[in-house]
Design an enzyme around this catalytic site. Structure first.
Site, PDB file in Angstrom:
ATOM      1  CD  GLU A   1      -3.034  -1.136   2.202  1.00  9.27           C
ATOM      2  OE1 GLU A   1      -2.912  -0.385   3.191  1.00  9.27           O
ATOM      3  OE2 GLU A   1      -3.998  -1.915   2.066  1.00  9.27           O
TER       4      GLU A   1
ATOM      5  CD  GLU B   1      -3.696  -5.931   3.017  1.00  5.11           C
ATOM      6  OE1 GLU B   1      -4.527  -5.284   3.685  1.00  5.11           O
ATOM      7  OE2 GLU B   1      -2.481  -5.677   3.006  1.00  5.11           O
TER       8      GLU B   1
HETATM    9  O1  AHR Z   1      -5.031  -6.070   6.991  1.00  7.31           O
HETATM   10  C1  AHR Z   1      -4.906  -4.964   7.837  1.00  7.31           C
HETATM   11  C2  AHR Z   1      -4.182  -3.812   7.157  1.00  7.31           C
HETATM   12  O2  AHR Z   1      -4.993  -3.303   6.128  1.00  7.31           O
HETATM   13  C3  AHR Z   1      -2.889  -4.129   6.471  1.00  7.31           C
HETATM   14  O3  AHR Z   1      -1.813  -4.092   7.339  1.00  7.31           O
HETATM   15  C4  AHR Z   1      -2.774  -3.033   5.464  1.00  7.31           C
HETATM   16  O4  AHR Z   1      -2.032  -3.419   4.334  1.00  7.31           O
HETATM   17  C5  AHR Z   1      -4.201  -2.671   5.143  1.00  7.31           C
HETATM   18  O5  AHR Z   1      -4.418  -1.314   5.178  1.00  7.31           O
END
Ligand code: AHR
Length: 495
Positions: free
Chosen positions: A172, A289
């Site tokens: 990110e 994610e």
């Molecule tokens: O999954 C929780 C968090 O969400 C992770 O660390 C990050 O990559 C995202 O913003």
């Protein structure tokens, strides 16, 4: 209400890459410590891993697990998690305000991954660190040469390389919350240069470049950063977290349609860069994610300073409802329906932190509501996704999407097993659905199993003692009935 799904045996979207059923373990909260690792737990194995957790993870048949973050990785020194445990440093984790004891690192995690039958997707720190540490990490993990980092691995007891094939170039990096976040140009340049050296160490690895974080941030970022990275990477990441802030389940479930737009948009952006570069290479998506993240947010905010700079903090411990399980089930259908371009995806995360599996220290491990649709998708959603033609009534969301189909579905032909699997979500909140399935081109079709996930209460949850939300077998009759707000799997035997 009536609805119909038609597929034709000859019209497939593509083969499902099993890595869309991946997951994620970050050094965050109690995911690692008290989650997968608890040496004093009665079920702990020779390395201190909880075998009760291993058993629950194994049932999900997860092919790949992302590690070690997440936001955490952007401040992480991978070397801290290697070698003699008694000499490993305690460090401040600036991403999550906790203490990282480094008792688990890549030395241990790659072994845990083997024990659950998964491969590791490793992320490198392009936040506070850069290309040098990244290439050293690849050498440590994968190299067979007689050189410093490969020899360090050997000295730590691992003669054979770990053989990690998929690497994420940071996490990110577009987001201001990220340690060392960058502009698209800064990131694109750094990611391309890091990719170059990493691939010179091991030219068999595949790389994931960071996409813009979420639907609202995607587009321009991918276009710019791919201009630098296109020749060096194989995947672009996508991330999504869902919420139902207005307690409006119809609006909540309509967000699945936004995911369709998001995937189509990122794919189009990748292809726009392909055109610009006159390249033959196709960039795929790593949706590394995705999940619901909502229930713990207030509590975590309130307790932010209370246990700061401690280890294994209770963070992101969402207790999932039945309606969250419907979202997860629906999202898996979207991923299956995009199998031509989405080749990897990670349910974020796996244990204790926004997770399908929860544990208590010294005690039980149990499954949350979202565990169940994931279990069926991963274990039965294998083969070719067929292009579904869906006939269903639709609904409109106030101040939101219009023409939202009540029925969400994916249809998968598993030729080897002689089966067609239909996943179906009825998004209608107060009406059952009579479903017709037309499997055109197939012969000898016989519905052999109907699994349903249903609870009258959309807010029903599971806890350490009770599985209120659990799959049930539906008696097969002449007609297929999908209950109001239910997730379903239909199994057909075919010739
Ligand atoms: O999954 C929780 C968090 O969400 C992770 O660390 C990050 O990559 C995202 O913003």
């Amino acid at each position: 209400m009536k609805s119909k799904i038609t597929v034709n045996k000859k019209f497939s979207i593509g083969d499902i890459d099993r890595r869309i059923y991946g997951s994620f373990i970050e050094h965050l909260g109690r995911a690692v410590y008290e989650g997968i690792y608890e040496p004093t737990h009665p079920t702990a194995d020779d390395m201190g891993f909880r075998t009760d957790v291993i058993e629950l993870v194994k049932k999900l048949s997860i092919p790949i697990i992302r590690y070690p973050g997440g936001n955490f990785v952007s401040g992480y020194n991978w070397e801290d998690g290697t070698g003699d445990k008694s000499k490993r440093p305690r460090r401040m984790d600036l991403a999550w305000g906790s203490i990282e004891t480094n008792q688990v690192g890549i030395d241990e995690f790659q072994e845990w991954a083997k024990r659950v039958g998964s491969e590791v997707m490793m992320a490198v720190n392009l936040g506070t660190r850069g290309m040098d540490e990244a290439r050293n990490c690849v050498e440590y993990c994968n190299s067979t040469t007689d050189t410093d980092y490969a020899n360090k691995r050997r000295a730590n007891g691992f003669e054979a390389p770990f053989g990690i094939k998929v690497w994420c170039l940071g996490n990110e990096m577009d987001g201001p919350w990220q340690l060392g976040h960058k502009t698209a140009d800064e990131y694109g340049h750094l990611a391309a240069e890091s990719a170059k050296v990493m691939k010179r160490v091991d030219n068999t690895i595949k790389l994931v470049a960071c996409g813009g974080t979420g639907y609202s941030r995607a587009g321009e970022w991918e276009y710019k950063m791919l201009d630098y990275t296109y020749p060096y990477v194989e995947y672009v990441s996508m991330h999504s977290y869902f919420k139902n802030p207005d307690n409006n389940p119809a609006a909540y479930m309509s967000k699945l349609d936004e995911v369709d737009d998001y995937i189509n948009g990122v794919v189009a952006t990748c292809d726009a860069v392909k055109l610009k570069k006159k390249s033959n290479k196709v960039i795929h998506i790593s949706y590394d994610e995705w999940n619901v993240w909502e229930h713990s947010i207030e509590n975590d905010r309130a307790r932010r300073d209370a246990d700061r700079w401690t280890s294994a903090r209770h963070q992101l411990e969402d207790v999932y409802t039945f309606e969250d399980a419907l979202m997860i089930g629906g999202m898996l259908m979207i991923l299956q329906n995009h199998c031509d371009r989405v080749k990897m995806a990670c349910l974020a995360q796996l244990v204790n932190v926004i997770a399908p599996i929860m544990t208590e220290k010294g005690g039980k491990a149990w499954t949350q509501t979202i565990y169940h649709p994931f279990f069926y998708a991963s274990n039965y959603g294998n083969g070719k996704t067929l292009r579904p033609c869906i006939e269903s009534e639709t609904y409109d969301v106030e101040n939101g999407r219009t023409g939202v189909s009540y029925l969400v579905s994916s249809v998968i032909y598993n030729e080897e097993a002689g089966e067609v699997i239909v996943f179906a979500l009825n998004r209608a909140l107060d009406e059952d659905m009579e479903l017709t399935v037309d499997l055109d081109g197939f012969t000898g079709c016989k519905l052999t199993e109907h699994i349903e996930l249903y609870n009258d209460d959309l807010k029903a949850v599971n806890d350490r003692d009770t599985q209120r939300v659990a799959p049930a077998n539906v008696k097969i009759g002449k007609k297929i009935r999908l209950k109001k707000h239910s997730w379903n799997m239909l199994r057909y035997k075919v010739d």
